[in-house]
Write a protein that holds these residues in place. Structure first.
Motif, short mmCIF file in Angstrom:
data_model
loop_
_atom_site.label_atom_id
_atom_site.label_comp_id
_atom_site.label_asym_id
_atom_site.label_seq_id
_atom_site.Cartn_x
_atom_site.Cartn_y
_atom_site.Cartn_z
N UNK A 22 -1.79 17.21 10.77
CA UNK A 22 -0.38 16.93 11.03
C UNK A 22 -0.06 15.43 11.01
N UNK A 23 -1.07 14.59 11.19
CA UNK A 23 -0.87 13.14 11.18
C UNK A 23 -0.85 12.56 9.77
N UNK A 24 -1.18 13.37 8.77
CA UNK A 24 -1.33 12.86 7.41
C UNK A 24 -0.02 12.89 6.61
N UNK A 25 0.06 11.97 5.67
CA UNK A 25 1.22 11.93 4.77
C UNK A 25 1.16 13.12 3.82
N UNK A 26 2.30 13.43 3.24
CA UNK A 26 2.36 14.50 2.25
C UNK A 26 1.44 14.16 1.08
N UNK A 27 0.68 15.13 0.64
CA UNK A 27 -0.23 14.93 -0.47
C UNK A 27 -1.67 14.65 -0.05
N UNK A 28 -1.91 14.45 1.24
CA UNK A 28 -3.26 14.20 1.74
C UNK A 28 -3.79 15.48 2.40
N UNK A 29 -5.07 15.77 2.14
CA UNK A 29 -5.69 17.01 2.62
C UNK A 29 -7.03 16.69 3.27
N UNK A 30 -7.28 17.24 4.46
CA UNK A 30 -8.61 17.07 5.05
C UNK A 30 -9.67 17.75 4.17
N UNK A 48 0.81 -1.21 0.00
CA UNK A 48 0.00 0.00 0.00
C UNK A 48 0.85 1.27 0.00
N UNK A 49 1.92 1.29 0.75
CA UNK A 49 2.78 2.48 0.80
C UNK A 49 3.27 2.86 -0.59
N UNK A 50 3.67 1.87 -1.38
CA UNK A 50 4.14 2.14 -2.75
C UNK A 50 3.01 2.68 -3.62
N UNK A 51 1.82 2.13 -3.46
CA UNK A 51 0.68 2.59 -4.25
C UNK A 51 0.29 4.01 -3.90
N UNK A 52 0.33 4.35 -2.61
CA UNK A 52 0.02 5.71 -2.17
C UNK A 52 1.05 6.68 -2.75
N UNK A 53 2.31 6.36 -2.61
CA UNK A 53 3.39 7.22 -3.11
C UNK A 53 3.29 7.41 -4.62
#
Length: 121
Positions: free
Chosen positions: A94-102, A65-70
């Protein structure tokens, strides 16, 4: 034909297979030159929480999953994370990975109202 595409994902910790498949389809849409957005809600928010995607690896033939998200983020895909679902779980931006937005439900409705097809996992 629609130029946008939406994938909603409501699972991560509870069903890594659904999270993985959702990102596989989203990557396919993004690779097909569709403006693609993933909307994460319920348990699916964990797909975008730092350190969580690394825990999901459904094995062959799927990438972790990490590779797919990236790959999705690097290709310009958008990840919107349900704001109330984050709050319910005690999480913040602040808990979210780069590229994710609330984002709230109104943002999802606006995206879909433009004629975007949607699939859900």
């Amino acid at each position: 034909m629609a130029e946008k595409f939406c994938v909603t994902i409501t699972h991560c910790r509870t069903d890594g297979d659904k999270a993985t498949l959702g990102f596989v389809v989203a990557n396919a849409a993004q690779g097909s030159e569709k403006e693609t957005m993933i909307f994460l809600s319920c348990d699916g928010v964990y797909c975008a929480v730092k350190g969580e995607a690394e825990k999901i690896d459904e094995g062959t033939p799927f990438a972790p999953l990490k590779e797919l998200v990236t790959k999705f983020v690097n290709a310009g895909g958008k990840i919107w994370v349900c704001t109330p679902c984050l709050k319910k779980r005690g999480l913040t931006e602040d808990d979210l990975v780069e590229g994710a937005t609330p984002a709230g439900g109104a943002a999802l409705v606006e995206w879909l109202a433009s004629g975007s097809p949607s699939v859900a996992y």
